[in-house]
Scaffold this motif. Structure first.
Motif, PDB file in Angstrom:
ATOM      1  N   ALA A   1      17.138   8.293   2.440  1.00  0.00           N
ATOM      2  CA  ALA A   1      16.469   8.883   2.936  1.00  0.00           C
ATOM      3  C   ALA A   1      16.575  10.462   2.129  1.00  0.00           C
ATOM      4  N   ASP A   2      17.460  10.479   1.312  1.00  0.00           N
ATOM      5  CA  ASP A   2      17.759  11.601   0.450  1.00  0.00           C
ATOM      6  C   ASP A   2      16.564  11.683  -0.441  1.00  0.00           C
ATOM      7  N   GLU A   3      15.763  10.966  -1.209  1.00  0.00           N
ATOM      8  CA  GLU A   3      14.506  10.751  -1.813  1.00  0.00           C
ATOM      9  C   GLU A   3      13.674  11.193  -1.106  1.00  0.00           C
ATOM     10  N   PHE A   4      13.341  11.907   0.132  1.00  0.00           N
ATOM     11  CA  PHE A   4      12.247  12.033   0.668  1.00  0.00           C
ATOM     12  C   PHE A   4      12.378  13.532   1.449  1.00  0.00           C
ATOM     13  N   ALA A   5      13.826  14.353   1.275  1.00  0.00           N
ATOM     14  CA  ALA A   5      14.254  15.314   2.572  1.00  0.00           C
ATOM     15  C   ALA A   5      12.551  16.360   1.570  1.00  0.00           C
ATOM     16  N   ASP A   6      12.378  16.111   0.761  1.00  0.00           N
ATOM     17  CA  ASP A   6      10.896  17.523   0.245  1.00  0.00           C
ATOM     18  C   ASP A   6      10.117  17.240   0.844  1.00  0.00           C
ATOM     19  N   ARG A   7       9.293  15.581   0.752  1.00  0.00           N
ATOM     20  CA  ARG A   7       8.561  15.279   1.409  1.00  0.00           C
ATOM     21  C   ARG A   7       7.938  15.549   2.599  1.00  0.00           C
ATOM     22  N   LEU A   8       9.066  15.935   3.675  1.00  0.00           N
ATOM     23  CA  LEU A   8       8.915  16.050   5.100  1.00  0.00           C
ATOM     24  C   LEU A   8       8.099  16.887   5.553  1.00  0.00           C
ATOM     25  N   ASP A   9       7.275  17.057   6.474  1.00  0.00           N
ATOM     26  CA  ASP A   9       6.094  17.987   6.770  1.00  0.00           C
ATOM     27  C   ASP A   9       7.214  19.188   7.557  1.00  0.00           C
ATOM     28  N   GLY A  10       6.289  20.111   8.357  1.00  0.00           N
ATOM     29  CA  GLY A  10       6.621  21.133   8.720  1.00  0.00           C
ATOM     30  C   GLY A  10       7.763  20.809  10.314  1.00  0.00           C
ATOM     31  N   ASP A  11       6.716  19.639  10.463  1.00  0.00           N
ATOM     32  CA  ASP A  11       7.169  19.557  11.652  1.00  0.00           C
ATOM     33  C   ASP A  11       8.407  17.816  11.900  1.00  0.00           C
ATOM     34  N   GLY A  12       8.615  17.552  10.336  1.00  0.00           N
ATOM     35  CA  GLY A  12       8.932  16.638  10.309  1.00  0.00           C
ATOM     36  C   GLY A  12       8.790  15.295  10.101  1.00  0.00           C
ATOM     37  N   PHE A  13       7.611  15.066   9.834  1.00  0.00           N
ATOM     38  CA  PHE A  13       6.676  13.837   9.905  1.00  0.00           C
ATOM     39  C   PHE A  13       7.149  13.767   7.955  1.00  0.00           C
ATOM     40  N   LEU A  14       6.988  12.265   7.772  1.00  0.00           N
ATOM     41  CA  LEU A  14       6.402  12.048   6.468  1.00  0.00           C
ATOM     42  C   LEU A  14       5.019  11.816   5.916  1.00  0.00           C
ATOM     43  N   PRO A  15       3.830  12.307   5.414  1.00  0.00           N
ATOM     44  CA  PRO A  15       2.458  12.555   4.836  1.00  0.00           C
ATOM     45  C   PRO A  15       2.782  10.960   4.290  1.00  0.00           C
ATOM     46  N   LEU A  16       2.406   9.590   3.708  1.00  0.00           N
ATOM     47  CA  LEU A  16       3.191   9.017   3.067  1.00  0.00           C
ATOM     48  C   LEU A  16       1.679   8.202   2.892  1.00  0.00           C
ATOM     49  N   HIS A  17       0.940   7.822   2.191  1.00  0.00           N
ATOM     50  CA  HIS A  17       0.050   6.892   1.853  1.00  0.00           C
ATOM     51  C   HIS A  17       0.656   5.268   2.613  1.00  0.00           C
ATOM     52  N   ALA A  18      -0.270   4.480   3.313  1.00  0.00           N
ATOM     53  CA  ALA A  18       0.175   2.643   3.804  1.00  0.00           C
ATOM     54  C   ALA A  18      -1.169   2.941   3.292  1.00  0.00           C
ATOM     55  N   GLU A  19      -1.000   1.495   2.878  1.00  0.00           N
ATOM     56  CA  GLU A  19      -2.321   0.947   2.805  1.00  0.00           C
ATOM     57  C   GLU A  19      -1.572  -0.972   3.244  1.00  0.00           C
ATOM     58  N   VAL A  20      -2.936  -2.142   3.406  1.00  0.00           N
ATOM     59  CA  VAL A  20      -2.573  -3.638   3.560  1.00  0.00           C
ATOM     60  C   VAL A  20      -3.832  -4.194   3.045  1.00  0.00           C
ATOM     61  N   SER A  21      -3.840  -5.332   1.943  1.00  0.00           N
ATOM     62  CA  SER A  21      -4.530  -5.949   1.449  1.00  0.00           C
ATOM     63  C   SER A  21      -4.667  -7.398   2.082  1.00  0.00           C
ATOM     64  N   ILE A  22      -5.609  -8.271   2.189  1.00  0.00           N
ATOM     65  CA  ILE A  22      -5.814  -9.543   2.154  1.00  0.00           C
ATOM     66  C   ILE A  22      -6.173 -10.385   1.389  1.00  0.00           C
ATOM     67  N   ASN A  23      -5.305 -10.987   0.378  1.00  0.00           N
ATOM     68  CA  ASN A  23      -6.347 -11.788  -0.823  1.00  0.00           C
ATOM     69  C   ASN A  23      -6.948 -11.199  -2.063  1.00  0.00           C
ATOM     70  N   GLY A  24      -6.203  -9.634  -2.061  1.00  0.00           N
ATOM     71  CA  GLY A  24      -6.754  -8.673  -3.033  1.00  0.00           C
ATOM     72  C   GLY A  24      -7.690  -7.499  -2.164  1.00  0.00           C
ATOM     73  N   GLU A  25      -8.045  -7.619  -1.505  1.00  0.00           N
ATOM     74  CA  GLU A  25      -9.070  -6.744  -0.836  1.00  0.00           C
ATOM     75  C   GLU A  25      -8.821  -5.795   0.929  1.00  0.00           C
ATOM     76  N   ARG A  26      -8.701  -4.591   0.247  1.00  0.00           N
ATOM     77  CA  ARG A  26      -7.874  -3.248   1.449  1.00  0.00           C
ATOM     78  C   ARG A  26      -7.949  -3.746   2.430  1.00  0.00           C
ATOM     79  N   VAL A  27      -7.598  -3.825   3.483  1.00  0.00           N
ATOM     80  CA  VAL A  27      -8.057  -3.969   5.036  1.00  0.00           C
ATOM     81  C   VAL A  27      -7.679  -3.341   6.317  1.00  0.00           C
ATOM     82  N   GLY A  28      -6.545  -1.763   5.661  1.00  0.00           N
ATOM     83  CA  GLY A  28      -6.437  -0.999   6.521  1.00  0.00           C
ATOM     84  C   GLY A  28      -5.885   0.006   5.703  1.00  0.00           C
ATOM     85  N   GLU A  29      -6.155   1.546   5.758  1.00  0.00           N
ATOM     86  CA  GLU A  29      -4.699   2.574   4.997  1.00  0.00           C
ATOM     87  C   GLU A  29      -4.456   3.404   6.672  1.00  0.00           C
TER      88      GLU A  29
END
Length: 321
Positions: free
Chosen positions: A199-227
């Motif tokens: 968790a210490d790796e993300f201590a300076d990544r939290l926004d003012g409300d305590g959320f983590l603004p990290l990008h997340a994505e998923v792909s099927i067979n190399g094609e992105r279907v969600g982010e």
């Protein structure tokens, strides 16, 4: 620091994972041990061995980063609820109760899979994935993990891992009509990995409300279907942990999933929005790849269909007293 487990030349190892090598904790200490000792002790142990030679990363196969004590899975993304409700329940809505408090279910800690494993298909025609970020609970000196407030709950967050909550949507829809579940529709597999990022790796990544603004994505067979962004959750993780511990308890080794991200974090959401099975359900041979910024990547291939022994329908009974 990245902490995990692996299978290597000397058998199963547990310790820290660097870019080029893995280094076991000293004296046979395990991931479960460091979770039970807390984050500060884990960081101390890691720093004590990080200069050692270890074993080359390419000489080991990463395992799931822990054997969970339990797995709670929340449903914290409003956009996901909008889409999946149409797919599972036939109506796109977010019920008022969703906004009142977080909601979770327990899933099977005995069917956890690692990144790289083949995930066989249960008896379903609608196999799906769910892209999530999960927190792993660690010990805090002086706390028993019971009935935590939000500040205390935050201190119990040991680290983060990527989670794929594999789902059989047709099984899920049937059991939820009985006002119970999801259960069997999720029972067969959950991927966690590739490691735990402390968790210490993300201590300076939290926004003012305590959320983590990290990008997340998923792909099927190399094609992105969600982010999506993890910060689109309705509640930050400390509030989810506090709710899990409310009139209850969280223990070291517990895993708490965020629930599925929105904007295509699963196929079911896309089916609900489009009114058709597009993209199609997962089939044997499909590769599902999930990436969360700063945490890591998990990849699984869908395996073969596994038939299950039949179960008879309920018998009509006379209700004698």
């Amino acid at each position: 620091m990245r902490i995990g487990r692996w299978n290597g030349p000397d058998g199963i190892g547990e310790g820290i994972i660097l870019d080029d090598r893995v280094i076991a904790f000293p004296d046979g200490v395990t991931v479960a041990d460091v979770l039970a000792r807390g984050l500060d002790e884990a960081l101390r142990l890691g720093r004590a061995v990080e200069a050692e030679q270890g074993v080359p990363r390419d000489a080991v196969e990463l395992l799931a980063p822990l054997v969970p004590a339990s797995i709670r899975d929340f449903v914290a993304f409003e956009e996901h609820v909008e889409g999946i409700s149409a797919s599972v329940d036939g109506a796109s809505e977010v019920v008022p109760e969703w906004y009142q408090l977080p909601t979770f279910y327990f899933t099977n800690p005995h069917s956890v899979r690692a990144s790289g494993e083949v995930v066989d298909v249960p008896e379903t025609a609608r196999l799906d994935f769910e892209l999530e970020l999960a927190v792993v609970i660690g010990a805090v000196p002086g706390s028993d993990g019971a009935n935590l407030d939000v500040e205390a709950a935050a201190s119990h967050i040991f680290g983060y891992t990527v989670m794929n909550d594999w789902s059989a949507r047709d099984l899920q829809a049937r059991e939820m009509k009985v006002r119970l579940g999801p259960a069997k529709g999720k029972d067969f597999a959950t991927t966690l990995g590739p490691w735990i990022v402390t968790a210490d790796e993300f201590a300076d990544r939290l926004d003012g409300d305590g959320f983590l603004p990290l990008h997340a994505e998923v792909s099927i067979n190399g094609e992105r279907v969600g982010e999506d962004r993890i910060s689109n959750m309705g509640w930050p993780f400390p509030e989810l942990v506090a709710y899990a511990a409310r009139n209850s308890v969280v223990r070291p080794g517990d895993v708490l999933g965020s629930g599925t991200v929105g904007n295509g974090g699963c196929l079911g959401e896309l089916w609900g929005r489009s009114g058709e099975l597009s993209p199609p359900p997962l089939e044997p041979g499909d590769e599902v790849r999930m990436v969360i910024e700063g945490v890591g990547e998990i990849v699984n291939t869908v395996g073969q269909r596994v038939p299950a022994p039949p179960i008879p329908a309920a018998r009509k009974r006379p209700r004698n007293r």
